[in-house]
Design a protein around this motif. Structure first.
Motif, PDB file in Angstrom:
ATOM      1  N   LYS A 100       0.825  -1.210   0.000  1.00  0.00           N
ATOM      2  CA  LYS A 100       0.000   0.000   0.000  1.00  0.00           C
ATOM      3  C   LYS A 100       0.866   1.269   0.000  1.00  0.00           C
ATOM      4  O   LYS A 100       0.520   2.265   0.638  1.00  0.00           O
ATOM      5  CB  LYS A 100      -0.955   0.020   1.204  1.00  0.00           C
ATOM      6  CG  LYS A 100      -1.736  -1.266   1.422  1.00  0.00           C
ATOM      7  CD  LYS A 100      -2.595  -1.613   0.224  1.00  0.00           C
ATOM      8  CE  LYS A 100      -3.363  -2.913   0.471  1.00  0.00           C
ATOM      9  NZ  LYS A 100      -4.124  -3.359  -0.738  1.00  0.00           N
ATOM     10  N   PHE A 101       1.979   1.236  -0.720  1.00  0.00           N
ATOM     11  CA  PHE A 101       2.841   2.405  -0.793  1.00  0.00           C
ATOM     12  C   PHE A 101       2.189   3.511  -1.613  1.00  0.00           C
ATOM     13  O   PHE A 101       1.301   3.254  -2.430  1.00  0.00           O
ATOM     14  CB  PHE A 101       4.183   2.025  -1.438  1.00  0.00           C
ATOM     15  CG  PHE A 101       5.183   1.458  -0.476  1.00  0.00           C
ATOM     16  CD1 PHE A 101       4.817   1.055   0.795  1.00  0.00           C
ATOM     17  CD2 PHE A 101       6.515   1.323  -0.839  1.00  0.00           C
ATOM     18  CE1 PHE A 101       5.746   0.530   1.686  1.00  0.00           C
ATOM     19  CE2 PHE A 101       7.457   0.813   0.032  1.00  0.00           C
ATOM     20  CZ  PHE A 101       7.073   0.416   1.300  1.00  0.00           C
ATOM     21  N   THR A 102       2.660   4.725  -1.425  1.00  0.00           N
ATOM     22  CA  THR A 102       2.180   5.871  -2.218  1.00  0.00           C
ATOM     23  C   THR A 102       2.775   5.781  -3.622  1.00  0.00           C
ATOM     24  O   THR A 102       3.678   4.982  -3.893  1.00  0.00           O
ATOM     25  CB  THR A 102       2.612   7.185  -1.568  1.00  0.00           C
ATOM     26  OG1 THR A 102       4.049   7.278  -1.608  1.00  0.00           O
ATOM     27  CG2 THR A 102       2.126   7.280  -0.124  1.00  0.00           C
ATOM     28  N   MET A 103       2.310   6.643  -4.511  1.00  0.00           N
ATOM     29  CA  MET A 103       2.809   6.642  -5.884  1.00  0.00           C
ATOM     30  C   MET A 103       4.307   6.946  -5.923  1.00  0.00           C
ATOM     31  O   MET A 103       5.051   6.342  -6.700  1.00  0.00           O
ATOM     32  CB  MET A 103       2.034   7.652  -6.731  1.00  0.00           C
ATOM     33  CG  MET A 103       0.611   7.227  -7.054  1.00  0.00           C
ATOM     34  SD  MET A 103      -0.190   8.317  -8.258  1.00  0.00           S
ATOM     35  CE  MET A 103      -0.365   9.816  -7.278  1.00  0.00           C
ATOM     36  N   VAL A 104       4.742   7.914  -5.099  1.00  0.00           N
ATOM     37  CA  VAL A 104       6.167   8.253  -5.054  1.00  0.00           C
ATOM     38  C   VAL A 104       6.991   7.064  -4.588  1.00  0.00           C
ATOM     39  O   VAL A 104       8.046   6.740  -5.159  1.00  0.00           O
ATOM     40  CB  VAL A 104       6.412   9.465  -4.123  1.00  0.00           C
ATOM     41  CG1 VAL A 104       7.911   9.683  -3.900  1.00  0.00           C
ATOM     42  CG2 VAL A 104       5.776  10.711  -4.707  1.00  0.00           C
ATOM     43  N   GLU A 105       6.525   6.383  -3.564  1.00  0.00           N
ATOM     44  CA  GLU A 105       7.249   5.229  -3.031  1.00  0.00           C
ATOM     45  C   GLU A 105       7.293   4.084  -4.032  1.00  0.00           C
ATOM     46  O   GLU A 105       8.327   3.427  -4.203  1.00  0.00           O
ATOM     47  CB  GLU A 105       6.596   4.783  -1.722  1.00  0.00           C
ATOM     48  CG  GLU A 105       6.759   5.788  -0.588  1.00  0.00           C
ATOM     49  CD  GLU A 105       5.900   5.478   0.621  1.00  0.00           C
ATOM     50  OE1 GLU A 105       6.236   5.938   1.727  1.00  0.00           O
ATOM     51  OE2 GLU A 105       4.868   4.774   0.461  1.00  0.00           O
ATOM     52  N   ARG A 106       6.190   3.850  -4.719  1.00  0.00           N
ATOM     53  CA  ARG A 106       6.157   2.779  -5.727  1.00  0.00           C
ATOM     54  C   ARG A 106       7.116   3.080  -6.866  1.00  0.00           C
ATOM     55  O   ARG A 106       7.868   2.206  -7.312  1.00  0.00           O
ATOM     56  CB  ARG A 106       4.736   2.617  -6.271  1.00  0.00           C
ATOM     57  CG  ARG A 106       3.719   2.159  -5.247  1.00  0.00           C
ATOM     58  CD  ARG A 106       2.364   1.938  -5.892  1.00  0.00           C
ATOM     59  NE  ARG A 106       1.318   1.803  -4.885  1.00  0.00           N
ATOM     60  CZ  ARG A 106       0.087   1.400  -5.136  1.00  0.00           C
ATOM     61  NH1 ARG A 106      -0.263   1.083  -6.363  1.00  0.00           N
ATOM     62  NH2 ARG A 106      -0.807   1.304  -4.160  1.00  0.00           N
ATOM     63  N   ALA A 107       7.082   4.304  -7.356  1.00  0.00           N
ATOM     64  CA  ALA A 107       7.964   4.679  -8.462  1.00  0.00           C
ATOM     65  C   ALA A 107       9.428   4.588  -8.044  1.00  0.00           C
ATOM     66  O   ALA A 107      10.289   4.164  -8.836  1.00  0.00           O
ATOM     67  CB  ALA A 107       7.635   6.101  -8.927  1.00  0.00           C
ATOM     68  N   SER A 108       9.730   4.953  -6.811  1.00  0.00           N
ATOM     69  CA  SER A 108      11.108   4.901  -6.315  1.00  0.00           C
ATOM     70  C   SER A 108      11.610   3.464  -6.243  1.00  0.00           C
ATOM     71  O   SER A 108      12.751   3.172  -6.624  1.00  0.00           O
ATOM     72  CB  SER A 108      11.195   5.560  -4.933  1.00  0.00           C
ATOM     73  OG  SER A 108      10.811   6.931  -4.993  1.00  0.00           O
ATOM     74  N   VAL A 109      10.763   2.560  -5.774  1.00  0.00           N
ATOM     75  CA  VAL A 109      11.131   1.139  -5.738  1.00  0.00           C
ATOM     76  C   VAL A 109      11.332   0.620  -7.156  1.00  0.00           C
ATOM     77  O   VAL A 109      12.246  -0.174  -7.420  1.00  0.00           O
ATOM     78  CB  VAL A 109      10.053   0.307  -5.004  1.00  0.00           C
ATOM     79  CG1 VAL A 109      10.379  -1.183  -5.091  1.00  0.00           C
ATOM     80  CG2 VAL A 109       9.948   0.732  -3.550  1.00  0.00           C
ATOM     81  N   GLY A 110      10.496   1.083  -8.086  1.00  0.00           N
ATOM     82  CA  GLY A 110      10.649   0.691  -9.482  1.00  0.00           C
ATOM     83  C   GLY A 110      11.984   1.120 -10.058  1.00  0.00           C
ATOM     84  O   GLY A 110      12.608   0.383 -10.842  1.00  0.00           O
ATOM     85  N   LEU A 111      12.466   2.297  -9.676  1.00  0.00           N
ATOM     86  CA  LEU A 111      13.778   2.767 -10.126  1.00  0.00           C
ATOM     87  C   LEU A 111      14.881   1.816  -9.678  1.00  0.00           C
ATOM     88  O   LEU A 111      15.727   1.392 -10.479  1.00  0.00           O
ATOM     89  CB  LEU A 111      14.062   4.163  -9.560  1.00  0.00           C
ATOM     90  CG  LEU A 111      13.279   5.345 -10.127  1.00  0.00           C
ATOM     91  CD1 LEU A 111      13.660   6.627  -9.389  1.00  0.00           C
ATOM     92  CD2 LEU A 111      13.532   5.500 -11.615  1.00  0.00           C
ATOM     93  N   ALA A 112      14.881   1.492  -8.380  1.00  0.00           N
ATOM     94  CA  ALA A 112      15.917   0.606  -7.836  1.00  0.00           C
ATOM     95  C   ALA A 112      15.867  -0.769  -8.489  1.00  0.00           C
ATOM     96  O   ALA A 112      16.909  -1.370  -8.785  1.00  0.00           O
ATOM     97  CB  ALA A 112      15.751   0.483  -6.325  1.00  0.00           C
ATOM     98  N   ALA A 113      14.658  -1.274  -8.727  1.00  0.00           N
ATOM     99  CA  ALA A 113      14.503  -2.599  -9.338  1.00  0.00           C
ATOM    100  C   ALA A 113      15.095  -2.627 -10.742  1.00  0.00           C
ATOM    101  O   ALA A 113      15.792  -3.577 -11.125  1.00  0.00           O
ATOM    102  CB  ALA A 113      13.029  -2.986  -9.369  1.00  0.00           C
ATOM    103  N   PHE A 114      14.832  -1.592 -11.519  1.00  0.00           N
ATOM    104  CA  PHE A 114      15.350  -1.549 -12.891  1.00  0.00           C
ATOM    105  C   PHE A 114      16.866  -1.403 -12.909  1.00  0.00           C
ATOM    106  O   PHE A 114      17.563  -2.099 -13.650  1.00  0.00           O
ATOM    107  CB  PHE A 114      14.722  -0.402 -13.673  1.00  0.00           C
ATOM    108  CG  PHE A 114      15.250  -0.270 -15.072  1.00  0.00           C
ATOM    109  CD1 PHE A 114      14.871  -1.173 -16.047  1.00  0.00           C
ATOM    110  CD2 PHE A 114      16.138   0.747 -15.408  1.00  0.00           C
ATOM    111  CE1 PHE A 114      15.370  -1.074 -17.343  1.00  0.00           C
ATOM    112  CE2 PHE A 114      16.644   0.856 -16.684  1.00  0.00           C
ATOM    113  CZ  PHE A 114      16.260  -0.055 -17.662  1.00  0.00           C
TER     114      PHE A 114
END
Length: 355
Positions: free
Chosen positions: A75-89
Motif C-alpha cells: 500500500k505504498f504511495t505513488m512516489v514510493e512505488r515509483a522509487s522502488v521501481g527505479l531501484a529494481a530496474f
C-alpha cells in the motif's frame, strides 16, 4: 519502522514475490504470444513492424513493473512505488553501458530484482516516518541512487547463480540423448516456475539441435499440467493463461508449497522423453527456453514434409500429448499422492491469489 515490524518476514517476501510474479506475466505474455505471430508479418511492412517492436519491448519493462507492483502490495504511495521501481530496474542488469551509451539487453536477473526490491521497501519503511513532505526527494534518491547502486554491486554476485545453473545444464548435453532429453525436460519445467529466466539460460549456454528443441516440450508439459491443476479452482480464464505461459504467476504458491514441483518435474521429464523417442525436434538457442506458443512456430521451419504433416506433429507434441499425460499425471497424483496437490485439510494448493 512500526509498520515494518508488524509484517512477518515470510509474509514480506511472499508479497514481493506476488508483485514480481505478476510483473513477469504482464511483461512476457505479449512477447510470448504476439511476437512469434507478427515476426513474419513485420518483414517489409511498417505497420506490423511497429507492432512487433512494441511487443518485443514489453519484456524490458518487467523489472520496473516488478518494483512498482511489489511496492503496491504494501500500500505504498505513488512516489514510493515509483522509487522502488527505479531501484529494481537499475539493479536488474537489463541495461548495460557500452561504448558510451546505455543498451537494453533483456529482463535482467530477476533474483537480484527481488532482493533489491525487498531492500528498497525496507529502506522506505525506515525513513517514511521522518521525511514527511520531502518524500518525493528522499525516496527517489534513496532508492534510485543509493539502493540502486547497491544493486549494481550485488548483481555481479547474484548473477553467478544463473551462470552456475547454466553450467550444470550444459553438462547434460554430453550425456546419452535419451538421458539428456529427460533431464533437460525436467530441469526446464522447474526453471519456468522460478524467477530464473529459462530463456536467458538456454541462450547463454547455447542450447541447440536436439538439446535446443527438448526444453520447449518440458516447459509446455509444465504449462499444461498447471493449467489442468488450476482449472476447477481458478476458472477457465486463468487456466488458459497458465497454458499460454503465465505459470510464473504461481511463483508464490511454489515457494509456500515446494512439493507442487514434484509432479511438474515428472511431466517435464515425460515431455523431454517424448521428444527423444518420437519427435526429435530441434531449435536454435534463441528459442530453446520457450514453450508453446513460441516454440512451435520456430520448430515448424525445421520440419520436413507436407504442411498437414508438420501441423499434425506440432499438434501432437505441444497440445494433444501434453494434455493426455498431464491429465494422467494429475489423476495419479491426486489418487495416490494427494499430499503433493492439496493441503492437509484437502484444499488445493493451486489456488492463485495474484489477481
Amino acid at each position: 519502522m512500526k509498520e515494518f515490524r508488524q509484517i512477518k518476514q515470510s509474509t514480506f517476501w511472499l508479497q514481493i514475490l506476488t508483485g514480481v510474479a505478476m510483473a513477469i506475466v504482464v511483461g512476457v505474455t505479449p512477447s510470448a504470444i504476439v511476437s512469434p505471430l507478427t515476426s513474419f508479418l513485420a518483414k517489409g511492412n511498417a505497420f506490423w513492424n511497429g507492432i512487433y517492436m512494441a511487443t518485443s519491448m514489453c519484456q524490458y519493462a518487467v523489472p520496473i513493473a516488478a518494483g512498482v507492483l511489489a511496492a503496491g502490495e504494501f500500500k505504498f504511495t505513488m512516489v514510493e512505488r515509483a522509487s522502488v521501481g527505479l531501484a529494481a530496474f537499475i539493479s536488474s542488469g537489463a541495461a548495460v553501458y557500452k561504448n558510451g551509451q546505455w543498451v537494453l539487453v533483456g529482463m535482467g536477473d530477476l533474483i537480484n530484482v527481488i532482493l533489491i526490491t525487498g531492500l528498497s521497501i525496507f529502506a522506505i519503511f525506515m525513513v517514511r516516518e521522518h521525511v514527511g513532505s520531502f518524500a518525493l526527494i528522499v525516496d527517489s534518491i534513496l532508492c534510485g541512487s543509493v539502493v540502486g547502486a547497491i544493486g549494481t554491486w550485488t548483481y555481479t554476485y547474484v548473477h553467478m547463480l544463473s551462470t552456475w545453473i547454466g553450467s550444470i545444464i550444459n553438462s547434460f548435453t554430453a550425456l546419452q540423448p535419451l538421458v539428456m532429453s529427460i533431464l533437460l525436460g525436467l530441469v526446464f519445467a522447474l526453471l519456468i516456475c522460478t524467477p530464473i529466466s529459462a530463456i536467458a539460460i538456454a541462450y547463454t549456454i547455447g542450447l541447440s539441435g536436439l538439446a535446443g528443441g527438448t526444453p520447449s516440450l518440458g516447459i509446455t508439459a509444465c504449462f499444461m499440467f498447471v493449467a489442468i491443476a488450476t482449472y476447477k479452482l481458478n476458472g477457465v480464464g486463468l487456466s488458459i493463461a497458465m497454458f499460454f505461459g503465465s505459470v510464473k504467476m504461481m511463483m508464490t504458491n511454489f515457494v509456500k508449497h515446494p512439493r507442487m514441483l514434484v509432479p511438474i518435474a515428472f511431466v517435464g521429464a515425460v515431455g523431454g522423453l517424448t521428444n527423444s523417442l518420437f519427435f526429435k525436434f530441434t531449435a536454435i538457442p534463441q528459442f530453446a527456453g520457450f514453450g508453446q506458443p513460441a516454440s512451435p512456430i520456430q520448430v515448424y521451419s525445421t520440419l520436413q514434409g507436407s504442411v498437414a504433416m508438420k501441423l499434425l506433429l506440432l499438434a501432437l507434441a505441444y497440445y494433444v500429448l501434453p494434455l493426455i499425460y498431464g491429465l494422467i499425471t494429475f489423476y495419479l497424483f491426486k489418487k495416490y499422492l494427494p499430499v503433493l496437490l492439496t493441503k492437509t485439510i484437502g484444499k488445493s494448493i493451486y489456488q492463485n491469489k495474484c489477481i
